[in-house]
Every structure is written in structure tokens, then in C-alpha cells.
Design an enzyme around this catalytic site. Structure first.
Site, short mmCIF file in Angstrom:
data_model
loop_
_atom_site.label_atom_id
_atom_site.label_comp_id
_atom_site.label_asym_id
_atom_site.label_seq_id
_atom_site.Cartn_x
_atom_site.Cartn_y
_atom_site.Cartn_z
N HIS A 32 0.84 -1.19 0.00
CA HIS A 32 0.00 0.00 0.00
C HIS A 32 0.89 1.25 0.00
O HIS A 32 1.29 1.73 1.06
CB HIS A 32 -0.89 0.03 1.24
N GLY A 119 -3.13 -4.24 12.04
CA GLY A 119 -3.67 -4.75 10.79
C GLY A 119 -5.18 -4.65 10.82
O GLY A 119 -5.77 -3.92 10.03
N PRO A 120 -5.83 -5.38 11.76
CA PRO A 120 -7.28 -5.19 11.91
C PRO A 120 -7.57 -3.76 12.35
O PRO A 120 -7.16 -3.34 13.44
CB PRO A 120 -7.65 -6.20 13.00
N HIS A 266 -4.15 3.07 -3.27
CA HIS A 266 -4.28 2.57 -1.90
C HIS A 266 -3.61 1.22 -1.71
O HIS A 266 -2.73 1.07 -0.86
CB HIS A 266 -5.76 2.48 -1.52
N ARG A 359 -16.94 -18.38 40.02
CA ARG A 359 -16.85 -16.91 39.94
C ARG A 359 -16.72 -16.33 41.34
O ARG A 359 -16.05 -15.32 41.56
CB ARG A 359 -18.05 -16.31 39.21
N SER A 386 -21.82 -9.04 38.67
CA SER A 386 -22.18 -10.35 38.13
C SER A 386 -20.95 -11.20 37.82
O SER A 386 -20.96 -12.41 38.05
CB SER A 386 -23.02 -10.19 36.86
N GLU A 415 -17.25 -4.64 25.34
CA GLU A 415 -16.29 -5.73 25.54
C GLU A 415 -15.08 -5.64 24.61
O GLU A 415 -13.95 -5.92 25.03
CB GLU A 415 -16.98 -7.08 25.35
N ASP A 473 -31.72 -16.91 31.12
CA ASP A 473 -31.34 -15.90 30.13
C ASP A 473 -31.41 -16.43 28.70
O ASP A 473 -31.47 -15.66 27.75
CB ASP A 473 -29.94 -15.36 30.42
N HIS A 477 -27.19 -15.92 25.89
CA HIS A 477 -26.26 -15.72 26.99
C HIS A 477 -25.54 -17.01 27.39
O HIS A 477 -24.76 -17.00 28.34
CB HIS A 477 -27.00 -15.17 28.21
N ARG A 532 -21.37 -19.62 36.92
CA ARG A 532 -22.33 -18.78 37.64
C ARG A 532 -22.92 -19.55 38.83
O ARG A 532 -23.13 -18.99 39.90
CB ARG A 532 -23.46 -18.37 36.69
#
Length: 694
Positions: A32, A119-120, A266, A359, A386, A415, A473, A477, A532
Site C-alpha cells: 500500500h 492490521g485489523p 491505496h 466466579r 455479576s 467488551e 437468560d 447468553h 455462575r
């Protein structure tokens, strides 16, 4: 900041970067050139007059950091760093070739000045955000002397990627004035013009997010110099510099007429467009027959620039030495943090209550670590109560603008941003980031996880609600295929040849404690996969206790939790909450005269690294092994062997109380017996078929 250079000389430096940047893809017949040529003016100015770094020690901890988001502009970065002696002309000419240090997209190489693999699109500047947060955390504890800037270079694609919203929001909210972002706005994308994709007012958007914004001509040194000086002096807000640049600045056709601003520039070498590579190099002052050269006047100028940087660094190191002399304990602590040293921790002191969810066991560990592991930063995606990262939060306070004295970051429902921030904190050095969310939402984090694995970044993902037992849920989930994806990462090597990821799904409180110990001592990314719902403690061996058993077994990846007298008729293997289920099943099998060994396999990666003699002692070759997982069956398939079988989920979950789901999906001790009996019949048939083949 350093003494300003003559603008004509800066143009020469920028043109030298342009020539090298277009010559690399030209020789490789791949790459490029257009973006790098458009960004060369900014790079020349930034690296000569603003960035503080030690040319003889690019890993100096107090350096200003440059994060490239648009990894396809790699030739621009390599060319710039070559002017400082970090890449030879031969290395540039081997761009994109086997074992070359100049890959198509930059791979982290701090000694050469490459801070991050990129890159990403979007990932580079979220890592920069993490590094800027790390700088504020350290400055709050050790003083102003270690302040430094973090500069991110983004493109249209970086703005368009959704993670940019998280970066803009968090940086503005926290008032990260040490963070500076340059948006190379050239109106051109890979396959179309920017106007075909968006018509937002990007400057106003970042103003609304709490940034100080300037728009400049990306080829006017005076405008850019003024903007950077104001950015360096800013104390209230991050700075967003929108630089209007021209794709393929300086590119011409064979007749010398301009050919700039085309999408064709490009992602193609100049000769694959309407441009002339030879004429372009000639017009920029280079030799088309030998383009891989540094101009003599540029080389002389850069020698003076580097001498000036060394003087500034020497002054900074002197200030650090003065501080260290007055604060020897703090200096020793800081040095230890950057070396990755951990304080002495008595893991046996952590009290784990019987029958808790893992958890909750993780929460107990975090409560213990708070205040003891002072360089641990914990964060959560609006789930602290949670995912139980609140165990740490309740011992500290959250980051706020002008106050980084706490150690908890409220990321919000974001996230992917959180994962990238964690990577950036780890890349900065000196700190250990850990972030919590539901395991199903790890899907949002995959791009950042993959880059962390490639780079070997030491980050800790805390994933709770690990199976269909999330219950009411429902399927959205309830993670099913997620663990299998982690096990794939465990099987891959990173660029240094080490295991790229460590996935740990503990079976009870004791295993959770040891999993945390392993996570903190790891040299790359780690995922803790936690329940959980409550789980029964695994049985301790005679004359021992669960913590001692887990401490001996968990680091090996898999170990025998419960054995039988003599040779087992079947080996039952699982991790997480399924191990205690198999313990129940083994008791019922014993009543029917079937001898079972139960193996807890917390990590396929660790187990695979053990000596063959140990692995054979746990899961002998050809033995009847039945794996049991709450995930997709391939999660354990490598561990049970060619004659083994895995009972697992072959559908997404369902909405119902988890005890109902256990029954409906067959996760009961009674079904363990049924499945073992069926499997042993199948196993014996397979043995007969194998004997027939011989």
C-alpha cells in the site's frame, strides 16, 4: 519537544520517506504505497521534533509511544524508523518476504520502535488508549517525572470500525490529555471514496466526546507543528488532530503530470496503477535505479536530531535517578513491575468456602490480591456485580478524570474496547490488566484476543456464566462453542514460538485459586472460564487437602482427581463444573461394578506440554476415555484420543432454570452411567474392528 527544523529540510525528510515507502511495495509487487506517501509529512515532523525516545534503547520505559492503527501503512513506519537506524536498506528492500523484519503489517518489535502489531483496523488506537491509561496509573503513583505522550495514527477505516466509539468515549470521559490521535483523512478508501461510506462531521463527533479537536492541512508543517505543540501542552482533554492529506502525495504519471488522490494508489504498487514509479521517485529527488537510499543531507540532519534526543533522554534519566535516590523503595518497586516480578503471595491464605461458584472463588482471590498486587488493574464491562470483579472494586475505587489513584476501570458495555485496552496496558509495560464479562460475550473480544495471542501480551480475561447453566437468560447468553475456540488458540504458537494462549476452566474453588496463580505468572494472554452456579468441591486425596492437590495437578493441565483400585474400566475426563458431575457418576458406576478414573483437565495446552510419561499415566494411549463438556464436543476431543468419545452440547442452549436444563440436556449422574455403558460397548466394537485390520 525539540528544536524545530527548517521546513525545506523536513520536506526532504518526508520525500525520503515517500520514496522508501513506495519502493518497498514496488519491489515486493504487493503493498500500500498511497497512504504512506500521504502521511510522510506528519511522520517526519512527529519523529524529528516531538516524540521523545532513546535511539540507542527504543525500549526505554519513559519513552513517548507511537501506535499505528492502520497497519497497511507499514512501509511508512519502517521507512521512518530506518532514518533512525532501526532498519537497513536491505531489510526495507525485503518488504513482505520470508523471515523479513518488514512484514506486510507491522508485528510488535519494540527494539526497532514498533510498539504494536496492527492490521485489523481500530485495534491500534484502542491499544494506544490502554497505554495512555497505563501512563496515568503510573504517574499517579510515582510522580510527574515519568509522564510521557501516547500518539495514535488512524485512518478512515479506524474511524469507521465500531471500536472507535469506545475509544472516543472512554478517552474523553477520562480526560486523557497525554493521548494524541492523528486522523489521516485523505478521502480515499481501498475500494471507494470515503464519501460513499460516511458523511459524518468527525471533528464535531470527537468534540462531543470530550476531545480537543483541530483540523489541519496534513502537508503544512506550520499548521501541524502548531497543533502538536498545543497537544503537548494540553492538560484537560485528549487531542484529536484531523489532518487533511492527499493519497499518494507526490505521485506522477510517466509524463510528469500529477496522479494523486486515486483509490488505485491505496492497495497497489505504483506501477500497477496509472502512475509511473520511476518518474515519481525522480520527481521526489531519488534515483529510480537505486531507490533504497537515505539522502546525505537527511542522514546528516537525522544525526543531529538523534543527538538532541539523546540529550533529552539523558536529562530525563538524570531526573529519574534523582527521584530514585530520594525514593529507593518506590524505585525498586517500579523496576520490579517493569521486569514482571510478582510480590510474595501466600495463596494458601485465600479461604474458599465449600460449594461456591467458581466466579465466587475468583472474587475471593481478587479480594486477596487487592492492595497486595499493586500493579494489577481490574476492569469490567458493566458487570462487576455479576462477574464478581466487585471483589476487587470494593477494595479500591474507579478511575476518574484527574484521579487514577484507584485501580478499577469501569469500561461500560463495550467488551471489544475493554479487550483492546487490556492489550494496550500490557504492551505499555509494568502493569497487569484483568477484565471481566460473560463468557458468551467473549465473541465481541475475539479480534483483540487474537492480536494479544500473536503478541504474547500478558492480559487476563475473566469470563463468568460459562455454560448453558446461565439458565433463564436463554441461548444468547449461554456459551456453547466459545471454549472450543479458546482451545484452538491453545494449540497455536505465537510469533516467538510459545503457546499463544492459556485457557483455564477450574472445577472448584481450589482450582480457581491455582488458576489465578498461573494466570499471574503467565507470559501471554490467559482466559479464566468460571461458573455462575455453585459447584461441589472435588474430593481430596487421602492425607492431603484440595488446595495441595490442585497446586500439584492444575499446573500440569490435567491430573487424576479420583482413581480406582487397579486398572480403570473407563477414564472420565472433564473440566469446570462437569468434573464434580463425573465424580457423582463414578460413584454410581462403582455400584454397577464399573471402575472409573476421574480426570480434571483444566488446560489442554498445559497438558500437552507435559512429558509423555506423565500424559500416559493420566490418559494412557488407547484407553477408553469418555470426555464430558458443557460446550461443543470438540472442546475435549484432542484429550480423549482416537478411541475416545465426548459427550457435549450439539445445540444452542435454552431458557429454563439450570437444574431443569441439566436434566433436559442429560447432565446428570444417571446419564453418565448410561453414556458410559453405551460407550464401553462401542469401544469394544472398535477394538474388534482394529484387530480385524491387522
Amino acid at each position: 519537544m525539540e528544536k524545530s527544523l527548517d521546513n525545506a529540510l523536513l520536506t526532504r525528510i518526508a520525500d525520503n520517506i515517500r520514496i522508501l515507502s513506495c519502493s518497498m511495495p514496488e519491489k515486493a509487487k504487493s503493498g500500500h504505497p498511497g497512504g504512506p506517501m500521504g502521511g510522510a509529512d506528519f511522520m517526519a515532523l512527529l519523529y524529528t521534533e516531538f516524540l521523545r525516545f532513546d535511539p540507542s534503547d527504543m525500549a526505554w520505559p519513559q519513552r513517548d509511544r507511537f501506535f499505528l492503527d492502520a497497519g497497511h501503512l507499514s512501509s511508512m513506519l519502517y521507512s521512518t524508523l530506518s532514518l533512525f537506524g532501526k532498519y537497513s536498506m536491505e531489510e526495507l528492500s525485503n518488504f513482505r518476504q520470508w523471515e523479513s523484519p518488514t512484514p506486510g503489517h507491522p508485528e510488535r518489535d519494540v527494539p526497532r520502535g514498533v510498539e504494536n502489531t496492527s492490521g485489523p483496523l481500530g485495534q491500534g488506537h484502542v491499544m494506544a488508549l490502554g497505554a495512555a491509561i497505563a501512563e496515568r496509573f503510573l504517574e499517579a503513583r510515582f510522580g510527574h517525572w515519568l509522564e510521557h505522550k501516547t500518539v495514535a495514527y488512524i485512518s478512515d477505516g479506524g474511524v469507521e470500525e465500531e471500536v472507535s466509539q469506545g475509544v472516543g468515549r472512554l478517552a474523553g470521559h477520562l480526560g486523557l490529555s497525554q493521548l494524541i490521535m492523528f486522523y489521516d483523512s485523505n478521502d480515499v478508501q481501498l475500494s471507494h471514496m470515503v464519501r460513499d461510506t460516511m458523511n459524518e462531521d468527525t471533528a464535531k463527533k470527537y468534540e462531543a466526546l470530550g476531545w480537543r479537536v483541530e483540523t489541519v492541512n496534513g502537508h503544512d508543517f506550520e499548521e501541524m507543528r502548531g497543533a502538536l505543540r498545543r497537544a503537548w501542552a494540553e492538560t484537560e482533554k485528549p487531542t484529536f488532530i484531523l489532518g487533511k492529506t492527499i493519497m499518494g502525495r507526490g505521485v506522477v504519471r510517466a509524463d510528469g503530470s500529477p496522479f494523486e488522490g486515486s483509490p488505485k494508489l491505496h492497495g497497489n504498487p505504483l506501477s500497477k496503477s496509472e502512475a509511473s514509479f520511476e518518474k515519481t521517485v525522480e520527481m521526489l529527488g531519488g534515483d529510480p535505479k537505486n531507490p533504497f537510499q537515505i539522502f546525505p543531507d537527511v542522514k546528516a540532519a537525522l544525526e543531529k536530531v538523534m543527538a538532541g534526543k539523546k540529550t533529552l533522554v539523558a536529562e530525563a534519566k538524570k531526573e529519574e535517578a534523582t527521584w530514585a535516590g530520594l525514593n529507593p523503595e518506590s524505585a525498586q518497586k517500579l523496576q520490579g513491575w517493569f521486569k514482571g516480578e510478582l510480590p510474595k503471595l501466600d495463596w494458601s491464605q485465600i479461604e474458599q468456602k465449600p460449594g461456591e461458584a467458581t466466579r465466587a472463588a475468583s472474587k475471593n482471590v481478587l479480594q486477596y490480591l487487592a492492595g497486595k498486587l499493586e500493579n494489577l488493574i481490574v476492569m469490567s464491562a458493566d458487570l462487576a456485580d455479576s462477574d464478581y470483579t466487585e471483589g476487587f472494586l470494593k477494595q479500591t475505587k474507579i478511575f476518574r478524570k484527574h484521579d487514577f489513584s484507584g485501580a478499577f476501570l469501569q469500561v461500560g458495555v463495550s467488551e471489544l474496547t475493554m479487550a483492546g485496552v487490556m492489550t494496550g496496558i500490557a504492551l505499555h509495560g509494568g502493569l497487569i490488566p484483568a477484565g471481566g464479562t460473560f463468557f458468551a460475550f467473549s465473541d465481541f473480544q475475539k479480534p483483540a484476543m487474537r492480536l494479544a495471542a500473536i503478541m504474547g501480551a500478558h492480559v487476563i480475561y475473566i469470563w463468568t456464566h460459562d455454560a448453558f447453566r446461565v439458565g433463564e437468560d436463554g441461548p444468547t447468553h449461554e456459551p456453547i462453542e466459545q471454549e472450543a475456540q479458546l482451545r484452538l488458540l491453545e494449540r497455536l504458537k505465537n510469533l516467538e514460538g510459545h503457546r499463544s494462549f492459556l485457557a483455564l476452566r477450574p472445577g472448584d474453588g481450589a482450582e480457581t485459586t491455582v488458576a489465578w496463580k498461573l494466570a499471574l505468572g503467565a507470559h501471554g494472554p490467559v482466559g479464566l472460564v468460571l461458573t455462575r452456579q455453585p459447584v461441589n468441591d472435588l474430593p481430596a486425596k487421602a492425607g492431603s487437602n484440595r488446595f495441595a492437590d490442585a497446586s500439584a495437578g492444575v499446573p500440569k493441565g490435567a491430573y487424576v482427581v479420583q482413581d480406582c483400585e487397579g486398572k480403570p474400566d473407563v477414564i472420565l475426563l472433564a473440566n469446570g463444573s462437569e468434573v464434580s458431575l463425573l465424580i457423582e457418576g463414578a460413584a454410581k458406576l462403582k455400584e454397577k461394578g464399573i471402575k472409573a478414573r476421574v480426570v480434571s483437565a483444566i488446560s489442554e495446552g498445559l497438558f500437552g506440554e507435559q512429558p509423555e510419561t506423565y500424559r500416559e499415566s493420566v490418559t494412557p494411549f488407547g484407553a477408553p476415555i469418555l470426555g464430558w463438556t458443557a460446550g461443543e464436543p470438540s472442546t475435549l476431543r484432542n484429550l480423549v484420543g482416537s478411541l475416545g468419545k465426548v459427550y457435549g452440547m450439539t445445540r444452542f442452549g435454552a431458557s429454563a432454570p439450570f437444574k431443569v436444563l441439566d436434566v433436559k440436556f442429560g447432565y446428570t449422574a444417571e446419564n453418565v452411567v448410561v453414556q458410559v455403558e453405551n460407550y464401553l460397548t462401542e469401544y469394544k466394537e472398535n477394538l474388534k474392528r482394529l484387530k480385524a485390520l491387522s
